[in-house]
Write a protein that holds these residues in place. Structure first.
Motif, PDB file in Angstrom:
ATOM      1  N   ASP A  79     -16.606  26.435  -7.796  1.00 35.82           N
ATOM      2  CA  ASP A  79     -17.201  27.519  -7.815  1.00 35.82           C
ATOM      3  C   ASP A  79     -18.354  27.706  -8.641  1.00 35.82           C
ATOM      4  N   ILE A  80     -18.477  26.838  -9.647  1.00 38.04           N
ATOM      5  CA  ILE A  80     -19.767  26.584 -10.352  1.00 38.04           C
ATOM      6  C   ILE A  80     -20.685  25.599 -10.014  1.00 38.04           C
ATOM      7  N   ASP A  81     -21.131  26.103  -8.471  1.00 38.19           N
ATOM      8  CA  ASP A  81     -21.960  25.452  -7.589  1.00 38.19           C
ATOM      9  C   ASP A  81     -23.447  25.305  -8.063  1.00 38.19           C
ATOM     10  N   ASP A  82     -24.371  24.652  -7.103  1.00 40.07           N
ATOM     11  CA  ASP A  82     -25.659  24.629  -7.640  1.00 40.07           C
ATOM     12  C   ASP A  82     -26.323  26.013  -7.915  1.00 40.07           C
ATOM     13  N   LYS A  83     -26.054  27.030  -6.985  1.00 38.00           N
ATOM     14  CA  LYS A  83     -26.686  28.251  -7.003  1.00 38.00           C
ATOM     15  C   LYS A  83     -26.228  28.824  -8.416  1.00 38.00           C
ATOM     16  N   ALA A  84     -25.000  28.887  -8.870  1.00 39.50           N
ATOM     17  CA  ALA A  84     -24.415  29.328  -9.902  1.00 39.50           C
ATOM     18  C   ALA A  84     -25.069  28.570 -11.128  1.00 39.50           C
ATOM     19  N   LEU A  85     -25.160  27.361 -11.134  1.00 36.22           N
ATOM     20  CA  LEU A  85     -25.925  26.658 -12.200  1.00 36.22           C
ATOM     21  C   LEU A  85     -27.616  26.943 -12.385  1.00 36.22           C
ATOM     22  N   ALA A  86     -27.889  27.036 -11.247  1.00 33.93           N
ATOM     23  CA  ALA A  86     -29.479  27.528 -11.099  1.00 33.93           C
ATOM     24  C   ALA A  86     -29.685  28.710 -11.933  1.00 33.93           C
ATOM     25  N   ASP A  87     -28.764  29.681 -11.535  1.00 31.63           N
ATOM     26  CA  ASP A  87     -28.706  30.933 -12.186  1.00 31.63           C
ATOM     27  C   ASP A  87     -28.419  30.981 -13.555  1.00 31.63           C
ATOM     28  N   ILE A  88     -27.542  30.052 -14.051  1.00 33.13           N
ATOM     29  CA  ILE A  88     -27.375  30.286 -15.416  1.00 33.13           C
ATOM     30  C   ILE A  88     -28.555  29.570 -16.179  1.00 33.13           C
ATOM     31  N   LYS A  89     -29.227  28.623 -15.672  1.00 32.14           N
ATOM     32  CA  LYS A  89     -30.302  27.905 -16.092  1.00 32.14           C
ATOM     33  C   LYS A  89     -31.762  28.645 -16.375  1.00 32.14           C
ATOM     34  N   LYS A 159     -22.059  16.052 -13.351  1.00 31.93           N
ATOM     35  CA  LYS A 159     -23.362  15.891 -12.855  1.00 31.93           C
ATOM     36  C   LYS A 159     -24.134  16.828 -12.341  1.00 31.93           C
ATOM     37  N   ARG A 160     -23.487  17.943 -11.773  1.00 30.28           N
ATOM     38  CA  ARG A 160     -24.087  18.863 -11.228  1.00 30.28           C
ATOM     39  C   ARG A 160     -25.004  19.736 -12.347  1.00 30.28           C
ATOM     40  N   SER A 161     -24.211  19.739 -13.384  1.00 29.36           N
ATOM     41  CA  SER A 161     -24.780  20.514 -14.476  1.00 29.36           C
ATOM     42  C   SER A 161     -26.230  19.936 -15.097  1.00 29.36           C
ATOM     43  N   HIS A 162     -26.139  18.457 -15.194  1.00 28.70           N
ATOM     44  CA  HIS A 162     -27.056  17.835 -15.592  1.00 28.70           C
ATOM     45  C   HIS A 162     -28.174  17.704 -14.514  1.00 28.70           C
ATOM     46  N   ASN A 163     -27.938  17.765 -13.209  1.00 31.83           N
ATOM     47  CA  ASN A 163     -28.875  17.671 -12.271  1.00 31.83           C
ATOM     48  C   ASN A 163     -29.859  19.233 -12.393  1.00 31.83           C
ATOM     49  N   HIS A 164     -29.151  20.344 -13.139  1.00 30.33           N
ATOM     50  CA  HIS A 164     -29.864  21.496 -13.409  1.00 30.33           C
ATOM     51  C   HIS A 164     -30.516  21.542 -14.627  1.00 30.33           C
ATOM     52  N   GLY A 165     -30.795  20.486 -15.597  1.00 31.06           N
ATOM     53  CA  GLY A 165     -31.161  20.401 -16.930  1.00 31.06           C
ATOM     54  C   GLY A 165     -30.354  21.086 -18.135  1.00 31.06           C
ATOM     55  N   LEU A 166     -29.005  20.990 -17.658  1.00 29.73           N
ATOM     56  CA  LEU A 166     -27.970  21.739 -18.478  1.00 29.73           C
ATOM     57  C   LEU A 166     -27.190  20.552 -19.255  1.00 29.73           C
ATOM     58  N   LYS A 167     -26.960  20.791 -20.486  1.00 29.90           N
ATOM     59  CA  LYS A 167     -26.251  19.805 -21.157  1.00 29.90           C
ATOM     60  C   LYS A 167     -24.710  20.198 -21.187  1.00 29.90           C
ATOM     61  N   VAL A 168     -23.723  19.483 -21.219  1.00 25.65           N
ATOM     62  CA  VAL A 168     -22.285  19.915 -21.249  1.00 25.65           C
ATOM     63  C   VAL A 168     -21.710  19.853 -22.539  1.00 25.65           C
ATOM     64  N   ILE A 169     -20.942  20.820 -22.738  1.00 25.27           N
ATOM     65  CA  ILE A 169     -19.911  20.688 -24.161  1.00 25.27           C
ATOM     66  C   ILE A 169     -18.753  21.242 -23.717  1.00 25.27           C
ATOM     67  N   ILE A 170     -17.574  20.440 -24.141  1.00 23.27           N
ATOM     68  CA  ILE A 170     -16.263  20.799 -23.987  1.00 23.27           C
ATOM     69  C   ILE A 170     -15.578  20.737 -25.411  1.00 23.27           C
ATOM     70  N   ASP A 171     -14.399  21.464 -25.291  1.00 24.22           N
ATOM     71  CA  ASP A 171     -13.498  21.644 -26.557  1.00 24.22           C
ATOM     72  C   ASP A 171     -12.956  20.298 -26.951  1.00 24.22           C
ATOM     73  N   ILE A 172     -12.663  19.877 -28.039  1.00 21.93           N
ATOM     74  CA  ILE A 172     -11.750  18.994 -28.877  1.00 21.93           C
ATOM     75  C   ILE A 172     -10.852  19.811 -29.714  1.00 21.93           C
ATOM     76  N   VAL A 173      -9.554  19.829 -29.628  1.00 22.38           N
ATOM     77  CA  VAL A 173      -8.759  20.457 -30.526  1.00 22.38           C
ATOM     78  C   VAL A 173      -7.978  19.545 -31.414  1.00 22.38           C
ATOM     79  N   PRO A 174      -8.711  19.360 -32.596  1.00 19.20           N
ATOM     80  CA  PRO A 174      -8.126  18.294 -33.550  1.00 19.20           C
ATOM     81  C   PRO A 174      -6.981  18.731 -34.257  1.00 19.20           C
ATOM     82  N   ASN A 175      -6.734  19.758 -34.524  1.00 18.21           N
ATOM     83  CA  ASN A 175      -5.540  20.224 -35.306  1.00 18.21           C
ATOM     84  C   ASN A 175      -4.156  20.257 -34.905  1.00 18.21           C
ATOM     85  N   HIS A 176      -4.203  20.419 -33.514  1.00 15.55           N
ATOM     86  CA  HIS A 176      -3.008  20.620 -32.747  1.00 15.55           C
ATOM     87  C   HIS A 176      -2.857  20.218 -31.497  1.00 15.55           C
TER      88      HIS A 176
END
Length: 631
Positions: A79-89, A159-176
Motif C-alpha cells: 500500500d506504500i506504493d510509488d504514489k504514496a512515497l512521492a507524496d511523502i517526499k 527499494k521503492r523508498s530509496h528510489n524516491h530519495g527517502l532513507k529508511v529507519i526501522i526500530d530495534i528494541v534492545p531492552n526486551h
C-alpha cells in the motif's frame, strides 16, 4: 564544551498599539542572547515521517473495538506504493521511519505459513505490541500480501523508498523481546535468544535473559477492565502461559507474576548488568567521550570476546542483518535501559559499516543525554521531557512562551542532536480533546519545533492531516492512535481516497497539509537555518521569536500562540537595524503563508516593524542584507 550565552543588555523604547481585535504589544525586538553551536559538525537537517506500517494503508472504516484483522482490516507494505512515497517526499521528508515492521507477537493465526500461534494471555491487543519482538530476523506477516514472502515484500518497499530519495529507519528494541521469542527464520548457525541460557541461574554474563529460579511464570491478576481481548474467547486464552522458570519482565520486574501495568508481554534482555546494579563488562576509559566512532570500535575489538556478554554480539549481528537489507538507520526503543557501553560497541560497528546511518534513541533522563551522545555515539535523542513537554504546555495555556527558551537553553550545547516532535506513537494526537482539540493551535509550536535548531523534525503519519485519534480500538484508548489493535485512521483514509479519485482533499485537510509542506520544505532548504540562533526577548504570554543566521542570510521567526489577532508596532534593536536606516518603507513578505494560504506582511520603516499576526500564526521574514549595523 558548552559556551556561555552572551547576554546583550541593549534596551530600546517600547510602543504598544491596540485596536478592536488586537492585543497589546510588545517589548522591543532587541537581541537577547547569542547561542553558538557547541558541536562544530552539526548534522544535516532531516525531516522524518513516522509511518505506523500496519495502519497506513488500511482503508476499512469499521473500527470495531477489539476487531479482528478480517473485521477491521490491515495495511500492507504494498500500500506504500510509488504514489504514496512521492507524496511523502513532496511533503518535505528525508527519512521514513517504518514502525512495527519486525515480527512481533500477535493473536492472528498464521500457522498455515509455518508460524506458530502466540499465546493471547501475553499479547496486548489483537494485533499486538510492535515492541514485543518475536523474531528479529523477519518482518510481521500482517504486512505482506503473501506472508510466505513477507521479507521480500519489505525489501521491495526499501527499494521503492530509496528510489524516491527517502532513507529508511526501522526500530530495534534492545531492552526486551516478546515472552514467546523464537527466531525460527534466523540465518543458518544463528541461535535464538536464550537458546543456550542456564535458566537455573538468576544471572549469568552469558545468559541472554534473567530468571526467577524455582518459580513458574503466572499471568498478571487481570481485573475486569484489563482482560485480554476485552474478555472475548479465543484459542489458547486460558489464563496461563508456560514459562518455567519465569523470566524477568521487560520493565525490570523480578516477580514471577508481573502486574497488569508492567510490560508483562515482554522479557528483559541481559547486557551484563548484575542484579545488584554492578556491571560485568569492561569500562570505557575516562577520555572516551572525546573519541570518534573509529576509536570506539577499535577499543571493543581489542577486548577478549569472552569478557563481553553474549547478547552484545547477537544484537550486533541483528543490526548487521538489517543494514545488509538496505536499512539506513535505527530508532532504539528505551535506549536508556541498556548500558551506554553496549551502545558504544554497537554504534561504532554500525558506523564502520555505514558511516551515514541515522541512530536515534529514546532517552528520557536529561542527566544522561550527553553520555548517550558522546559515549554511546548516538546521533540523535528524543527531546521529550524538555522541548516537547514545554511546547505542549504552552499550547494548552499551562506555561508562557518564555519557557521555550529555557527548555532550549538546557540542551543548547547538544541542541542539533535533540529530535523535535509534537506527535509520535506514544503521544496524544494534537487534534484530540486531551491535547489541543484543534490542529491549528499547534502550528506555532510546529514552526518553533522545526526552525529553532538544526535538529531533525519528526512528523507522525496523519499529523499533517489533523487526525484526532478518537477511535476506541480495544486495548489502545482514544487520543492516541492505537498501536496494539487493527484500526483505521479516518483522516488518512479521507486523504488517500481523494488522491485515488483525483478529487480535492477536504478543505480542513488540504490547508493543514499545505502548511506542513511549506514549513518542512523551508526547514530543509533555507541557508540561514543552518547557522546561529539568537533568541528574542518577547512577552511570555503568547509570542516567541528568534533569528537564525548563516553569513549574510538572516531569518526572523515570530510565532503567535494566542487565540486573538496580535498587532505589533515594534522598534527593532540596533543589532537588527541601524537607527538611521532608510526613510522609505520596506514591505517584508513572510516565507510562510498562513493555513488559509494568505500572505503575512510587515512594514519596516525607520527601524520600526509593523505587522498583524492572525491567531495561531507564524511569520518568517528574510531580513535584507543591508539592514543592520554589521554582518
Amino acid at each position: 564544551m558548552t559556551e556561555k550565552n552572551k547576554m546583550n543588555k541593549t534596551h530600546t523604547k517600547v510602543k504598544a498599539k491596540s485596536g478592536p481585535n488586537c492585543k497589546m504589544a510588545m517589548t522591543a525586538l532587541a537581541l537577547c542572547c547569542f547561542i553558538a553551536p557547541a558541536i562544530a559538525a552539526a548534522p544535516e537537517k532531516a525531516a522524518i515521517y513516522q509511518i505506523f506500517t500496519r495502519l497506513y494503508g488500511n482503508d476499512k472504516q469499521v473500527n470495531k473495538p477489539w476487531g479482528t484483522v478480517a473485521e477491521n482490516g490491515v495495511g500492507k507494505f504494498a500500500d506504500i506504493d510509488d504514489k504514496a512515497l512521492a507524496d511523502i517526499k513532496a511533503l518535505g521528508i528525508t527519512h521514513v521511519w517504518y514502525t512495527g515492521v519486525l515480527h512481533h507477537a500477535s493473536v492472528t493465526d498464521y500457522s498455515t505459513y509455518g508460524i506458530g500461534m502466540d499465546d493471547p494471555d501475553v499479547v496486548k491487543g489483537r494485533a499486538g505490541s510492535p515492541y514485543a519482538i518475536r523474531d528479529y530476523y523477519n518482518v510481521d506477516p500482517d504486512l505482506a500480501r503473501d506472508p510466505a514472502k513477507r521479507l521480500q515484500e519489505f525489501e521491495a518497499l526499501i527499494k521503492r523508498s530509496h528510489n524516491h530519495g527517502l532513507k529508511v529507519i526501522i526500530d530495534i528494541v534492545p531492552n526486551h523481546v516478546a515472552r514467546g521469542y523464537d527466531s525460527v527464520t534466523a540465518p543458518d548457525g544463528v541461535k535464538s535468544l536464550g537458546a543456550d541460557d542456564n535458566n537455573q541461574l538468576a544471572y549469568s554474563k552469558h545468559n541472554d535473559f534473567y530468571y526467577v529460579p524455582g518459580a513458574d511464570f503466572q499471568v498478571p491478576d487481570f481485573g475486569p477492565k484489563d482482560l485480554p481481548l476485552g474478555g472475548a474467547k479465543a484459542p489458547g486464552l486460558d489464563g496461563q502461559f508456560a514459562e518455567s522458570p519465569a523470566k524477568w519482565t521487560g520493565n525490570g520486574s523480578r516477580s514471577h507474576q508481573p502486574r497488569v501495568d508492567d510490560w508483562y508481554e515482554t522479557v528483559k534482555i541481559n547486557y551484563g548488568l548484575r542484579p545488584d546494579g554492578s556491571h560485568d563488562f569492561p569500562s570505557l576509559p575516562a577520555d572516551a567521550a572525546t573519541w570518534n566512532t573509529t576509536k570506539h570500535g577499535a577499543f571493543w575489538r581489542q577486548q577478549d570476546p569472552q569478557q563481553l556478554p553474549s547478547s552484545w554480539a547477537k544484537m550486533r549481528d541483528i543490526a548487521r542483518f538489517w543494514l545488509a537489507k538496505g536499512v539506513d538507520g535505527f530508532r532504539y526503543d528505551m535506549a536508556e535501559m541498556v548500558p551506554v557501553e553496549f551502545w558504544s560497541y554497537l554504534n561504532s560497528d554500525i558506523k564502520r559499516i555505514k558511516p551515514d546511518a541515522m541512530l536515534l534513541a529514546e532517552v528520557y533522563d536529561p542527566s544522561r543525554y550527553r553520555d548517550y551522545l558522546h559515549l554511546g555515539k548516538m546521533d540523535f535523542l528524543y527531546d521529550k521531557v524538555g522541548m516537547y513537554d514545554t511546547l505542549k504546555a504552552v499550547i494548552q495555556g499551562r506555561q508562557g512562551t518564555d519557557s521555550i527558551g529555557l527548555a532550549h537553553e538546557a540542551v543548547a550545547d547538544i541542541a542539533p542532536h535533540m529530535l523535535h516532535f509534537l506527535e509520535n506513537h506514544d503521544e496524544q494526537r494534537i487534534a484530540s480533546p486531551e491535547f489541543a482539540g484543534d490542529p491549528r493551535k499547534a502550528l506555532p509550536a510546529m514552526v518553533v519545533s522545526s526552525l529553532l535548531t538544526q535538529a531533525p523534525t519528526l512528523v507522525y503519519f496523519a499529523q499533517e492531516l489533523g487526525e484526532d485519534g478518537s477511535e476506541d480500538a480495544g486495548f489502545g484508548k482514544p487520543s492516541r492512535t492505537s498501536i496494539f489493535d487493527y484500526v483505521g485512521v479516518p483522516a488518512l483514509q479521507r486523504y488517500r481516497q481523494a488522491k485515488r479519485t483525483g478529487e480535492a482533499s477536504p478543505a480542513d485537510i488540504a490547508g493543514l497539509r499545505r502548511y506542513y509542506q511549506q514549513l518542512l520544505t523551508l526547514s530543509l532548504n533555507e541557508p540561514a537555518l543552518r547557522g546561529e540562533l539568537r533568541l528574542l526577548p518577547l512577552p511570555a504570554n503568547s509570542l516567541f521569536g528568534f533569528i537564525r543566521q548563516s553569513g549574510p542570510d538572516r531569518l526572523l521567526v515570530l510565532s503567535h500562540f494566542g487565540a486573538e489577532p496580535l498587532a505589533l508596532e515594534q522598534q527593532l534593536g540596533p543589532e537588527l537595524v541601524a537607527e538611521d536606516h532608510g526613510q522609505q518603507s520596506m514591505i517584508l513578505s513572510s516565507l510562510l503563508t498562513d493555513i488559509d494560504g494568505k500572505p503575512i506582511q510587515a512594514e519596516l520603516l525607520q527601524g520600526k516593524l509593523r505587522l498583524k499576526l492572525p491567531p495561531y500564526s507564524s511569520a518568517v521574514f528574510r531580513l535584507p542584507v543591508e539592514v543592520g549595523a554589521s554582518q
